[in-house]
Design a protein around this motif. Sequence first.
Motif, PDB file in Angstrom:
ATOM      1  N   GLU A  93       1.131  -1.096   0.419  1.00  0.00           N
ATOM      2  CA  GLU A  93      -0.092   0.589   0.327  1.00  0.00           C
ATOM      3  C   GLU A  93       0.689   1.420   0.012  1.00  0.00           C
ATOM      4  O   GLU A  93       0.529   2.454  -0.777  1.00  0.00           O
ATOM      5  CB  GLU A  93      -1.146   0.357   0.804  1.00  0.00           C
ATOM      6  N   PRO A  94       1.562   1.154   0.891  1.00  0.00           N
ATOM      7  CA  PRO A  94       2.743   2.828   0.624  1.00  0.00           C
ATOM      8  C   PRO A  94       2.734   2.679  -0.346  1.00  0.00           C
ATOM      9  O   PRO A  94       3.371   4.167  -0.832  1.00  0.00           O
ATOM     10  CB  PRO A  94       3.778   2.202   1.846  1.00  0.00           C
ATOM     11  N   GLU A  97       0.189   3.892  -3.107  1.00  0.00           N
ATOM     12  CA  GLU A  97      -0.002   5.618  -2.711  1.00  0.00           C
ATOM     13  C   GLU A  97       0.961   6.461  -3.337  1.00  0.00           C
ATOM     14  O   GLU A  97       0.797   7.496  -3.637  1.00  0.00           O
ATOM     15  CB  GLU A  97       0.100   5.464  -1.528  1.00  0.00           C
ATOM     16  N   ARG A 100       1.101   5.868  -7.393  1.00  0.00           N
ATOM     17  CA  ARG A 100      -0.166   6.956  -7.889  1.00  0.00           C
ATOM     18  C   ARG A 100      -0.717   8.310  -7.822  1.00  0.00           C
ATOM     19  O   ARG A 100      -0.686   9.152  -9.013  1.00  0.00           O
ATOM     20  CB  ARG A 100      -1.722   5.820  -7.027  1.00  0.00           C
ATOM     21  N   ALA A 101       1.087   9.225  -6.935  1.00  0.00           N
ATOM     22  CA  ALA A 101       0.309  10.313  -7.125  1.00  0.00           C
ATOM     23  C   ALA A 101       1.634  11.310  -7.891  1.00  0.00           C
ATOM     24  O   ALA A 101       1.125  12.248  -8.632  1.00  0.00           O
ATOM     25  CB  ALA A 101       1.096  10.563  -5.639  1.00  0.00           C
ATOM     26  N   TRP A 132      -3.740   2.711 -12.669  1.00  0.00           N
ATOM     27  CA  TRP A 132      -4.161   2.498 -10.917  1.00  0.00           C
ATOM     28  C   TRP A 132      -5.253   2.914 -11.380  1.00  0.00           C
ATOM     29  O   TRP A 132      -5.847   1.283 -10.045  1.00  0.00           O
ATOM     30  CB  TRP A 132      -3.346   4.216 -10.908  1.00  0.00           C
ATOM     31  N   LEU A 136      -6.502  -0.246  -7.953  1.00  0.00           N
ATOM     32  CA  LEU A 136      -7.149   0.160  -6.751  1.00  0.00           C
ATOM     33  C   LEU A 136      -8.962  -0.136  -6.856  1.00  0.00           C
ATOM     34  O   LEU A 136      -8.946  -0.210  -5.883  1.00  0.00           O
ATOM     35  CB  LEU A 136      -6.710   1.709  -6.950  1.00  0.00           C
TER      36      LEU A 136
END
Length: 257
Positions: A93-94, A97, A100-101, A132, A136
């Motif tokens: 997850e980290p 994230e 994705r940014a 992405w 997600l």
Amino acid sequence: MRRALRNLFYALALPTVLVAVWWFASDGSGSVFFPPLRTILEAFGAVWTGDRLTGDVLPSVLRLAGGYLTAVVLGVGLGVLIGSYRSVRAITEPVLEFLRAVPPPVMVPVIMLFAGIGDTMKIVVIAVGCVWPILLNTVEGVRAVDSVLSETTRSYGLRGAARLRHLVLPSAGPQIFAGLRQALSIGIILMVISEMFAASNGLGFTIVQFQRSFAIPEMWSGVILLGLLGFLLSLLFKMAERRALAWYHGLRKSLRS
């Protein structure tokens, strides 16, 4: 029959009004940058002939298809894996994230370093941007599988591929298709952006060439063609979605009635 006509009216009413407003508002325009719609449509018919369709439109569509399908395979596959196991989700997850940014267009120069400037680079750019929303949404769809249904399938001995086929994918299907829809619009944008970098054909390349040579009506005709392409792909996607999720739409319809 009446319902089909009503749906057709709803689909065409606003576009017809907007085209009419554009036509009359631009009819007397003397601006080089905003020519009359009549001039743009004349350029559209002259530019987008058989040679342009096969030399620019077809390569763009094939790159979009290649990148999009790659993203679908990776996004759904990894999404099912991550969503099914809490430990895998906690580890990844980290990183997800963070990645994705990162805006996908920023990755174009990086991808060019190892993928070159050919079709591979453009397909990779599209895949990197499209994966992405699919990934997600798939993760969240798999996590949201009803626990009662999950226990029921376990009690009936459904494991592995059978459980995936009969429970996980159908339950997560609506959310997966939401991600696929988002990815399609992103893919079209990235298709154009990737073709603006070191390309020799494609819609993005051609539109930029028209702009650089001050062929403004031809440039606008390319923009209109992109809009029509997006509309057509959205229509095809909606047909595929209704076919794949027929049970879901039927269930919602029965609940409303």
